[in-house]
Motif scaffolding. Structure first.
Motif, PDB file in Angstrom:
ATOM      1  N   ASP A   1      21.326  -2.353  29.907  1.00 33.03           N
ATOM      2  CA  ASP A   1      21.353  -1.294  28.899  1.00 33.03           C
ATOM      3  C   ASP A   1      20.124  -0.401  29.064  1.00 33.03           C
ATOM      4  N   LYS A   2      20.371   0.879  29.389  1.00 27.09           N
ATOM      5  CA  LYS A   2      19.248   1.814  29.598  1.00 27.09           C
ATOM      6  C   LYS A   2      19.297   2.946  28.572  1.00 27.09           C
ATOM      7  N   GLY A   3      19.720   2.629  27.382  1.00 28.22           N
ATOM      8  CA  GLY A   3      19.754   3.646  26.331  1.00 28.22           C
ATOM      9  C   GLY A   3      21.070   4.382  26.294  1.00 28.22           C
ATOM     10  N   ASP A   4      21.147   5.499  27.030  1.00 26.04           N
ATOM     11  CA  ASP A   4      22.409   6.254  26.994  1.00 26.04           C
ATOM     12  C   ASP A   4      23.334   5.894  28.159  1.00 26.04           C
ATOM     13  N   HIS A   5      22.900   4.944  28.997  1.00 25.35           N
ATOM     14  CA  HIS A   5      23.770   4.544  30.112  1.00 25.35           C
ATOM     15  C   HIS A   5      23.518   3.084  30.497  1.00 25.35           C
ATOM     16  N   TYR A   6      24.393   2.546  31.331  1.00 28.55           N
ATOM     17  CA  TYR A   6      24.196   1.205  31.896  1.00 28.55           C
ATOM     18  C   TYR A   6      23.935   1.339  33.381  1.00 28.55           C
ATOM     19  N   ILE A   7      23.194   0.370  33.927  1.00 32.43           N
ATOM     20  CA  ILE A   7      23.031   0.281  35.386  1.00 32.43           C
ATOM     21  C   ILE A   7      23.746  -0.999  35.828  1.00 32.43           C
ATOM     22  N   VAL A   8      24.775  -0.811  36.650  1.00 31.38           N
ATOM     23  CA  VAL A   8      25.636  -1.936  37.038  1.00 31.38           C
ATOM     24  C   VAL A   8      25.309  -2.401  38.458  1.00 31.38           C
ATOM     25  N   ASN A   9      25.161  -3.719  38.586  1.00 27.73           N
ATOM     26  CA  ASN A   9      24.917  -4.351  39.897  1.00 27.73           C
ATOM     27  C   ASN A   9      25.767  -5.599  40.020  1.00 27.73           C
ATOM     28  N   GLY A  10      26.331  -5.817  41.198  1.00 27.78           N
ATOM     29  CA  GLY A  10      27.092  -7.055  41.415  1.00 27.78           C
ATOM     30  C   GLY A  10      28.304  -6.838  42.292  1.00 27.78           C
ATOM     31  N   THR A  11      29.069  -7.905  42.404  1.00 25.48           N
ATOM     32  CA  THR A  11      30.260  -7.869  43.279  1.00 25.48           C
ATOM     33  C   THR A  11      31.466  -8.428  42.544  1.00 25.48           C
ATOM     34  N   LYS A  12      32.572  -7.742  42.647  1.00 25.05           N
ATOM     35  CA  LYS A  12      33.861  -8.240  42.154  1.00 25.05           C
ATOM     36  C   LYS A  12      34.689  -8.597  43.384  1.00 25.05           C
ATOM     37  N   ASN A  13      35.567  -9.576  43.256  1.00 21.01           N
ATOM     38  CA  ASN A  13      36.457  -9.798  44.402  1.00 21.01           C
ATOM     39  C   ASN A  13      37.904  -9.925  43.953  1.00 21.01           C
ATOM     40  N   TRP A  14      38.779  -9.847  44.942  1.00 22.03           N
ATOM     41  CA  TRP A  14      40.233  -9.956  44.737  1.00 22.03           C
ATOM     42  C   TRP A  14      40.798  -8.840  43.869  1.00 22.03           C
ATOM     43  N   ILE A  15      40.294  -7.644  43.967  1.00 18.93           N
ATOM     44  CA  ILE A  15      40.760  -6.641  43.004  1.00 18.93           C
ATOM     45  C   ILE A  15      42.015  -5.903  43.517  1.00 18.93           C
ATOM     46  N   THR A  16      43.096  -6.071  42.749  1.00 18.74           N
ATOM     47  CA  THR A  16      44.369  -5.400  43.035  1.00 18.74           C
ATOM     48  C   THR A  16      44.200  -3.902  42.775  1.00 18.74           C
ATOM     49  N   ASN A  17      44.804  -3.082  43.615  1.00 18.38           N
ATOM     50  CA  ASN A  17      44.621  -1.617  43.588  1.00 18.38           C
ATOM     51  C   ASN A  17      43.160  -1.274  43.935  1.00 18.38           C
ATOM     52  N   GLY A  18      42.513  -2.207  44.633  1.00 14.58           N
ATOM     53  CA  GLY A  18      41.081  -2.099  44.885  1.00 14.58           C
ATOM     54  C   GLY A  18      40.656  -0.802  45.547  1.00 14.58           C
ATOM     55  N   ASN A  19      41.481  -0.306  46.466  1.00 15.60           N
ATOM     56  CA  ASN A  19      41.118   0.960  47.118  1.00 15.60           C
ATOM     57  C   ASN A  19      41.953   2.116  46.583  1.00 15.60           C
TER      58      ASN A  19
END
Ligand code: CAA
Ligand code: FAD
Length: 385
Positions: free
Chosen positions: A148-166
């Motif tokens: 949480d950076k106040g008016d926005h979020y900073i997202v880091n990480g990895t998701k896998n197996w995502i359908t419609n991924g591309n």
């Protein structure tokens, strides 16, 4: 006559949409389905046509670009599409029951105008991103962070197996903001393709549903405005669970379709293939297989329709949806395997379609909660009531 009488009759509108889906599957999905499976080719043209038919936002209100239909119509369309092409139907399922439903029920007015409209009309498609390398069944163990950076979020990480991924343009991403609060600290964020730091990983080479595009996603300091958070701070895990409860009904319908597609092919084949001087359906061993398949499919259909009806009638559907998915996916696996058996050697080659249905059936026991997870949901529900 009591208004509450039991009624298995479908409305004219429901029957018409089922018919439209059946025609579409036969004329638009069937040609090329073997080739798409073999080449792992995404059904781009077919998705466009399904969008024109309103299949990508079936349950979304017309106000937000959808078709405004009920869940019963949706599961019938899912069944018909899945009889022929489960890769196409999973695209429909994710867009409808996870992405559009989630946004319509929990999104802000601005989010609905900006994202839901193009998603429900099928102008773009969406993805639902919960799973991670270390958080599959154990979904509360999210490692992706949204600081949480106040008016926005900073997202880091990895998701896998995502359908419609591309192929997707919009991604509903679950991430942890307040680790000390465990699942109550998780948020759901809308992330657009192309946001700086958002990368799409390579495509998975899969056993089944090979026409759908499954990818991992990598987030490196992706800046996401706060207005892209779905619901209150910390609502993300509840959002995922509530959305998945309905999603499971769609996957149950997909499994039902795979089973009925395999059964229909096996029945027809058994009436023309001869051995020992007669059509193989005249051997009781084959006829009894067909009897079992038909009975189990009908039982699965009742569970799927009941779960859809529960959802349409404002009843709780966590239990009925989990039972429908658990049972229909087992029936899909069993029926498709027996359909291969009834085809003999022909069942083992691509032209006869049943080997693909058997490979496609397996995923219905894994995604949107494995069969073991459905049993956790079911047993908790029956033991707590
Ligand atoms: N509705 C609302 N809230 C729910 C809920 C539901 N159906 N199920 C759980 N919750 C809430 C609980 O109430 C609890 O919140 P509170 O503490 O505020 O009460 C919170 O979620 C955590 O629940 P549990 O304590 O039961 O958590 P758990 O760690 O024991 O896990 C689980 C529960 C059911 C196993 C869950 O982790 C789960 O569903 N796992 C499977 C994940 C899954 O289905 N992934 C699918 C990814 S999407 C996908 O696969 C798409 C595709 O392929 C096409
Ligand atoms: P694990 O959780 O590691 O499970 C391994 C085995 O252990 C399974 O048999 C499981 O049932 C069993 N197990 C685990 N915990 C328990 C327990 N407590 N009790 C009993 N048995 C247990 N995810 C998304 O978020 N979005 C998507 O669009 C999406 N699409 C997918 C498409 C494909 C083709 C595939 C393969 C997966 C997709 N998934 C998606 C991920 C999918 O939901 C997960 O694979 C699934 O939830 C299982 O998680 P896992 O693979 O980490 O298995």
């Amino acid at each position: 006559i009591s208004q509450n009488r039991m009624d298995f009759k479908l409305s004219e509108e429901q029957l018409l949409i089922k018919e439209a889906a059946r025609d579409f599957a036969k004329t638009e999905l069937l040609p090329g389905v073997i080739e798409r499976d073999e080449k792992q080719e995404f059904p781009t043209e077919q998705v466009k046509k399904m969008a024109e038919l309103g299949f990508l936002g079936m349950m979304t209100s017309p106000e937000y670009g959808g078709s405004g239909m009920d869940t019963v119509s949706y599961v019938m369309v899912m069944e018909e599409l899945s009889k022929v092409d489960a890769s196409a139907s999973v695209i429909v399922s994710v867009n409808n029951s996870l992405v559009c439903w989630g946004l319509e029920n929990f999104g802000t007015e601005e989010q609905k105008k900006k994202y839901l409209k193009p998603l429900a009309s099928g102008e773009i498609t969406g993805a639902f991103c919960l799973s991670e390398p270390e958080a599959g069944s154990d979904a509360t163990s999210q490692k992706t962070t949204a600081l949480d950076k106040g008016d926005h979020y900073i997202v880091n990480g990895t998701k896998n197996w995502i359908t419609n991924g591309n192929s997707a343009a919009v991604y509903l991403v679950i991430a942890q903001t307040h680790p000390e609060k465990k699942h109550k600290g998780i948020n759901a964020l809308i992330i657009e393709k192309g946001m700086p730091g958002f990368e799409i990983g390579p495509k998975e080479n899969k056993l089944g549903i090979r026409g759908s595009d499954t990818h991992s996603l990598i987030f490196n300091d992706v800046k996401v405005p706060k207005e892209n958070r779905i619901g209150e701070d910390g609502f993300g895990f509840k959002f995922a669970m509530k959305t998945l409860a309905g999603g499971r009904i769609g996957i149950a319908a997909q499994a039902l379709g795979i089973a009925s597609g395999a059964y229909e092919l096996a029945k027809e084949y058994s009436k023309v293939r001869k051995s020992f001087g007669t059509e193989i359906c005249n051997h009781q061993a084959i006829a009894f297989k067909l009897a079992d398949m038909h009975t189990q499919i009908e039982a699965a259909r009742h569970l799927v329709l009941k779960a859809a009806w529960d959802k349409d009638n404002g009843n709780d559907y966590d239990l009925s949806g989990a039972m429908a998915k658990l049972y229909a996916s087992q029936v899909a696996m069993d029926t498709a395997t027996e359909a291969v058996q009834i085809h003999g050697g022909n069942g083992f080659v691509k032209e006869y379609h049943v080997e693909r249905l058997m490979r496609d059936a397996k995923i219905t026991q894994i995604y949107e909660g494995t069969s073991e997870i459905q049993k956790i949901v079911i047993s908790r529900s029956i033991l707590n009531n």
